[in-house]
Write a protein that holds these residues in place. Structure first.
Motif, PDB file in Angstrom:
ATOM      1  N   LEU A 318       0.939  -1.316  -0.223  1.00 51.28           N
ATOM      2  CA  LEU A 318       0.094   0.082   0.039  1.00 51.28           C
ATOM      3  C   LEU A 318       0.946   1.184  -0.080  1.00 51.28           C
ATOM      4  O   LEU A 318       0.503   2.197  -0.749  1.00 51.28           O
ATOM      5  N   ALA A 319       1.759   1.373   0.736  1.00 47.38           N
ATOM      6  CA  ALA A 319       2.741   2.406   0.881  1.00 47.38           C
ATOM      7  C   ALA A 319       3.624   2.590  -0.475  1.00 47.38           C
ATOM      8  O   ALA A 319       3.697   3.854  -0.779  1.00 47.38           O
ATOM      9  N   ALA A 321       2.575   1.733  -3.530  1.00 41.78           N
ATOM     10  CA  ALA A 321       1.570   2.470  -4.351  1.00 41.78           C
ATOM     11  C   ALA A 321       1.464   3.890  -4.299  1.00 41.78           C
ATOM     12  O   ALA A 321       1.290   4.622  -5.224  1.00 41.78           O
ATOM     13  N   ALA A 322       1.280   4.442  -2.934  1.00 39.92           N
ATOM     14  CA  ALA A 322       0.948   5.693  -2.613  1.00 39.92           C
ATOM     15  C   ALA A 322       2.234   6.528  -2.900  1.00 39.92           C
ATOM     16  O   ALA A 322       2.160   7.648  -3.582  1.00 39.92           O
ATOM     17  N   THR A 323       3.645   6.162  -2.669  1.00 41.87           N
ATOM     18  CA  THR A 323       4.763   6.936  -3.031  1.00 41.87           C
ATOM     19  C   THR A 323       4.874   6.726  -4.376  1.00 41.87           C
ATOM     20  O   THR A 323       5.652   7.608  -4.895  1.00 41.87           O
ATOM     21  N   ALA A 326       2.800   9.296  -5.855  1.00 39.62           N
ATOM     22  CA  ALA A 326       3.102  10.663  -5.356  1.00 39.62           C
ATOM     23  C   ALA A 326       4.341  11.019  -6.241  1.00 39.62           C
ATOM     24  O   ALA A 326       4.574  12.393  -6.443  1.00 39.62           O
ATOM     25  N   HIS A 340      10.340   5.637  -1.589  1.00 37.76           N
ATOM     26  CA  HIS A 340       9.849   4.584  -2.637  1.00 37.76           C
ATOM     27  C   HIS A 340      10.981   3.465  -2.650  1.00 37.76           C
ATOM     28  O   HIS A 340      10.654   2.304  -2.605  1.00 37.76           O
TER      29      HIS A 340
END
Length: 373
Positions: A318-319, A321-323, A326, A340
């Motif tokens: 999940l992290a 995908a977010a980074t 971003a 990332h």
């Protein structure tokens, strides 16, 4: 490099390595060997993340020779040479900041090499004394040799002027070293049999864990290829790229391995469509990783002994995908890009841990029987 400068360089790395070694020896943990291996795993994770920082700040050629800086032991001694180069080209590749970043990275790597030597010697002595397979020297020896090969790729990174295939190989070797130390650290904790799981159930999870390891390695290689070719911002929106789901791409030049940075194999400038292809493949293969690793993590969380790495993999996905998204929308800010890369290293660590634990569970279970007792 002059012998005196080489001596100072080696002495600096030795002094740095003594600090964590003394900390291990003075710790209250009765199992000092296990403590040392865990420290090596932690420091290797830090080295991989700092290596990403080195690459993302364009500091790979901060010292244009190897292993020292202008033939000297550190940037402080080479300050005159560095200042002259920075005066000619204020933005680099050689600046005082970049030289220090690059040399700190090298000192860090040499320190881990020395600690890996200590692990190898320690494991050999304990294995001879006890015969316990926990101390067998196979993995420590492989780790030591792997670090030597990683160092060679570090040298070629500089001498071949950041050639993408060499830099990507250096990244993969660093990640592999992290996986080896994780495997070695996991081996120090015995995993008891789980009577709630049959051998067939554990075998399925093991196959999924192996598949996850494969797709993670491929994605790390693709991510390294994006970074070393400076293709991070080839697509500036998500999920489309240049307003299309499938933009114009040049796979032939983008994925030709042996070529100079920014050039085709023929020596021409790399077309933008090649950078688009590199970015697009990494972005879309991330979906494969998310599905495979996510499903593996969900299955692992059903097994009590595998719950921690399974849950960790789920959170890291999940992290990531977010980074990753971003990084695109925020035009690749340094902090997000480093995070990332740290997420990728953490995913490698957790995947190696999961593979070791499920392998140990399978060996500890009554595998000769169709069901557990």
């Amino acid at each position: 490099m002059a012998p005196w400068s080489l001596f100072l360089l080696s002495l600096t790395a030795l002094v740095i390595a003594v600090v964590p070694l003394l900390w291990v020896l003075r710790s209250p943990d009765p199992n000092k060997y296990r403590k040392l291996v865990r420290v090596c795993m932690f420091l290797t994770f830090d080295l991989v993340v700092f290596g990403a920082f080195t690459r993302l700040t364009d500091s790979g050629l901060g010292c244009p020779d190897w292993p020292g800086c202008y033939g000297l032991a550190n940037p402080f001694l080479a300050h005159e040479h560095i200042a002259r180069a920075e005066e000619l080209l204020p933005t680099g590749p050689v600046t005082v900041f970049k030289a220090w970043v690059e040399m700190i990275h090298r000192f860090f790597a040499m320190t881990i090499g020395l600690l890996a030597t200590a692990v190898l010697v320690w494991s050999w002595r304990r294995w001879r004394a006890t015969g316990d397979k926990v101390y067998s020297i196979g993995v420590p020896l492989l780790t030591f040799l792997w670090i030597c090969l990683t160092g060679a790729f570090g040298r070629w990174t500089v001498t071949l002027k950041l050639q993408p295939v060499i830099v990507t190989g250096h990244l993969l070797l660093g990640m592999s070293t992290l996986a080896l130390f994780t495997w070695l650290a996991s081996r120090q904790d015995r995993v008891p049999a789980d009577p709630t799981q049959t051998a067939a159930q554990l075998a399925r999870v093991r196959m999924l864990a192996l598949l996850t390891a494969v797709v993670v390695v491929v994605q790390v290689a693709l991510g390294g290829w994006v970074s070393t070719n400076y293709a991070t911002l080839a697509c500036t929106e998500y999920p489309t790229c240049a307003g299309r789901m499938v933009p114009a791409m040049d796979f032939e030049h983008g994925f030709h391995l042996w070529r100079e940075l920014g050039k085709t194999a023929a020596g021409h400038y790399l077309p933008f469509q090649a950078l688009t292809a590199i970015h697009w493949v990494h972005r879309n293969f991330a979906l494969v990783v998310f599905l495979v690793a996510g499903y593996t993590a969900a299955r692992a969380m059903r097994v009590p002994a595998l719950r921690a790495p399974g849950r960790g993999i789920m959170w890291v996905l999940l992290a990531q995908a977010a980074t990753g998204i971003a990084t695109i929308y925020l035009s690749s800010p340094l902090v997000i890009a480093v995070l990332h890369n740290a997420g990728a290293a953490l995913l490698v660590l957790l995947t190696a841990m999961l593979n070791y634990r499920v392998k140990s569970l399978l060996q500890a279970s009554p595998a000769a029987h169709p069901k557990a007792a």
